[in-house]
Write a protein that holds these residues in place. Structure first.
Motif, mmCIF file in Angstrom:
data_model
loop_
_atom_site.group_PDB
_atom_site.id
_atom_site.type_symbol
_atom_site.label_atom_id
_atom_site.label_comp_id
_atom_site.label_asym_id
_atom_site.label_seq_id
_atom_site.Cartn_x
_atom_site.Cartn_y
_atom_site.Cartn_z
ATOM 1 N N ALA A 219 0.811 -1.223 0.000
ATOM 2 C CA ALA A 219 0.000 0.000 0.000
ATOM 3 C C ALA A 219 0.840 1.267 0.000
ATOM 4 N N LEU A 220 2.161 1.129 0.041
ATOM 5 C CA LEU A 220 3.014 2.307 0.196
ATOM 6 C C LEU A 220 2.956 3.221 -1.027
ATOM 7 N N ALA A 221 3.079 2.638 -2.226
ATOM 8 C CA ALA A 221 3.060 3.447 -3.448
ATOM 9 C C ALA A 221 1.718 4.143 -3.640
ATOM 10 N N SER A 222 0.627 3.438 -3.375
ATOM 11 C CA SER A 222 -0.694 4.042 -3.558
ATOM 12 C C SER A 222 -0.935 5.171 -2.561
ATOM 13 N N SER A 223 -0.417 5.024 -1.340
ATOM 14 C CA SER A 223 -0.581 6.094 -0.347
ATOM 15 C C SER A 223 0.201 7.337 -0.763
ATOM 16 N N LEU A 224 1.376 7.131 -1.369
ATOM 17 C CA LEU A 224 2.159 8.264 -1.857
ATOM 18 C C LEU A 224 1.447 8.981 -2.997
ATOM 19 N N PHE A 225 0.866 8.201 -3.913
ATOM 20 C CA PHE A 225 0.141 8.821 -5.022
ATOM 21 C C PHE A 225 -1.052 9.621 -4.504
ATOM 22 N N LEU A 226 -1.771 9.064 -3.550
ATOM 23 C CA LEU A 226 -2.914 9.776 -2.971
ATOM 24 C C LEU A 226 -2.458 11.077 -2.314
ATOM 25 N N ALA A 227 -1.342 11.014 -1.585
ATOM 26 C CA ALA A 227 -0.815 12.223 -0.945
ATOM 27 C C ALA A 227 -0.430 13.267 -1.985
ATOM 28 N N LEU A 228 0.202 12.831 -3.081
ATOM 29 C CA LEU A 228 0.595 13.763 -4.139
ATOM 30 C C LEU A 228 -0.629 14.375 -4.804
ATOM 31 N N LEU A 229 -1.637 13.561 -5.093
ATOM 32 C CA LEU A 229 -2.839 14.062 -5.741
ATOM 33 C C LEU A 229 -3.523 15.125 -4.883
ATOM 34 N N ILE A 230 -3.657 14.857 -3.604
ATOM 35 C CA ILE A 230 -4.299 15.821 -2.712
ATOM 36 C C ILE A 230 -3.449 17.080 -2.578
ATOM 37 N N LEU A 231 -2.134 16.920 -2.524
ATOM 38 C CA LEU A 231 -1.235 18.078 -2.437
ATOM 39 C C LEU A 231 -1.388 18.968 -3.665
ATOM 40 N N ILE A 232 -1.490 18.363 -4.834
ATOM 41 C CA ILE A 232 -1.672 19.150 -6.062
ATOM 42 C C ILE A 232 -2.997 19.907 -6.016
ATOM 43 N N ILE A 233 -4.042 19.254 -5.551
ATOM 44 C CA ILE A 233 -5.347 19.920 -5.427
ATOM 45 C C ILE A 233 -5.260 21.104 -4.472
ATOM 46 N N ILE A 234 -4.567 20.905 -3.340
ATOM 47 C CA ILE A 234 -4.393 22.007 -2.383
ATOM 48 C C ILE A 234 -3.648 23.169 -3.031
ATOM 49 N N ALA A 235 -2.586 22.854 -3.785
ATOM 50 C CA ALA A 235 -1.790 23.906 -4.425
ATOM 51 C C ALA A 235 -2.612 24.670 -5.459
ATOM 52 N N VAL A 236 -3.448 23.968 -6.222
ATOM 53 C CA VAL A 236 -4.287 24.618 -7.229
ATOM 54 C C VAL A 236 -5.298 25.547 -6.563
ATOM 55 N N ILE A 237 -5.924 25.071 -5.496
ATOM 56 C CA ILE A 237 -6.928 25.886 -4.800
ATOM 57 C C ILE A 237 -6.282 27.097 -4.122
ATOM 58 N N ALA A 238 -5.108 26.875 -3.509
ATOM 59 C CA ALA A 238 -4.461 27.947 -2.754
ATOM 60 C C ALA A 238 -3.558 28.827 -3.607
ATOM 61 N N TYR A 239 -3.463 28.551 -4.908
ATOM 62 C CA TYR A 239 -2.500 29.229 -5.775
ATOM 63 C C TYR A 239 -2.547 30.763 -5.693
ATOM 64 N N PRO A 240 -3.729 31.390 -5.684
ATOM 65 C CA PRO A 240 -3.744 32.859 -5.631
ATOM 66 C C PRO A 240 -3.052 33.453 -4.407
ATOM 67 N N SER A 241 -2.991 32.691 -3.309
ATOM 68 C CA SER A 241 -2.391 33.218 -2.080
ATOM 69 C C SER A 241 -0.939 32.787 -1.899
ATOM 70 N N LEU A 242 -0.405 32.034 -2.858
ATOM 71 C CA LEU A 242 0.951 31.529 -2.735
ATOM 72 C C LEU A 242 1.947 32.423 -3.455
ATOM 73 N N ASP A 243 3.138 32.564 -2.876
ATOM 74 C CA ASP A 243 4.190 33.326 -3.547
ATOM 75 C C ASP A 243 4.725 32.567 -4.758
ATOM 76 N N ASN A 244 4.823 31.259 -4.626
ATOM 77 C CA ASN A 244 5.347 30.428 -5.709
ATOM 78 C C ASN A 244 4.712 29.048 -5.584
ATOM 79 N N GLY A 245 3.747 28.762 -6.439
ATOM 80 C CA GLY A 245 3.009 27.512 -6.347
ATOM 81 C C GLY A 245 3.871 26.288 -6.571
ATOM 82 N N LEU A 246 4.816 26.367 -7.511
ATOM 83 C CA LEU A 246 5.683 25.220 -7.793
ATOM 84 C C LEU A 246 6.615 24.948 -6.621
#
Length: 268
Positions: free
Chosen positions: A75-102
């Motif tokens: 389950a380790l690889a799938s948990s990492l992918f899930l974490a990455l997917l959610i992190l990307i969603i957070i970055a997209v939503i929070a992008y206007p308030s971020l100094d550097n999204g990448l």
């Protein structure tokens, strides 16, 4: 004295957890410790405007630990992918308030992988047939390497190992740490295993000691970039939990994959 007392408490607690603690308790302690170390990293590395995201990122960071505890390596690889997917969603939503999204994604993903993923291998090691013994060997390597580096560096150290990152570390200390770790690993393996290939174990201990030094340096890099002396103050005389487990974060995965692919070569 505070440093000595804290070190003894940590050592005794860790040994009791390995030798007498049930598997669920071990998983709980390692997951909790991984969460504390990740919190220290996030607090160090995140600008003030991004501190509000720490609780959610902390949850993502312990996903690999929870997955390893409940379902093992599958389950380790799938948990990492899930974490990455959610992190990307957070970055997209929070992008206007971020100094550097990448930079936001890169920094937090490094923390999730470096601490969440790597520390999960302590749980994977514990789940192996002789996992407790191998964790004791890894503990002996780490402790002996730290001791050898400290005393040899203090006695003979003149030339700095990498002053740009860690002014206190010397080349003599690094050599002492590698030799100390190799000897500590060999002694522990001789006590715990019968029919061991000591030449291979000596090589493994030497490599793990060197990787542990790299672990120290990468944590020094994190602190240097963040402008702090210690990752935290939770451990009197030692700083933060990340300061104490930085070597294990890289050596645990290295040992796990060596055992996964070369266990037969180590134990005849």
């Amino acid at each position: 004295m505070g440093r000595i007392v804290t070190g003894l408490i940590l050592a005794i607690g860790w040994l009791l957890l390995l030798l007498a603690g049930p598997y669920p308790l071990f998983c709980l302690v390692v997951t909790g410790g991984g969460g504390v170390a990740l919190y220290e990293f996030l607090r160090m590395s995140s600008p003030e405007g991004e501190q509000k995201h720490i609780p959610l990122i902390l949850t993502l960071g312990i996903l690999p630990l929870v997955a390893a505890s409940l379902w093992g390596s599958a389950a380790l690889a799938s948990s990492l992918f899930l974490a990455l997917l959610i992190l990307i969603i957070i970055a997209v939503i929070a992008y206007p308030s971020l100094d550097n999204g990448l930079l936001f994604i890169s920094r937090l993903w490094f923390g999730i992988f470096y601490i969440g993923f790597c520390s999960a291998h302590l749980i994977l090691l514990r789940s192996l047939p002789q996992g407790i013994y191998w964790l004791l060997v890894l503990t002996a390597i780490t402790a002996s390497s730290d001791t050898g580096a400290y005393y040899v560096g203090r006695t003979l150290g003149k030339t700095k190992l990498y002053p740009a990152l860690s002014p206190g570390k010397t080349r003599a200390g690094a050599v002492g740490g590698i030799i100390g770790g190799m000897l500590g690993g060999l002694v522990a393996a001789a006590i715990l295993f019968k029919g061991a290939d000591f030449l291979m174990l000596a090589l493994l201990s030497l490599v793990l000691s060197a990787i542990g030094i790299i672990g120290d340096l990468i944590e020094s890099l994190i602190k240097r970039v963040s402008g702090v002396k210690d990752s935290g103050q939770i451990l009197p005389g030692h700083g933060g939990l990340l300061d104490r487990c930085d070597s294990l974060l890289l050596t645990a995965p290295a040992l796990y994959y060596v055992l996964l692919w070369g266990h037969a070569a180590l134990l005849q």
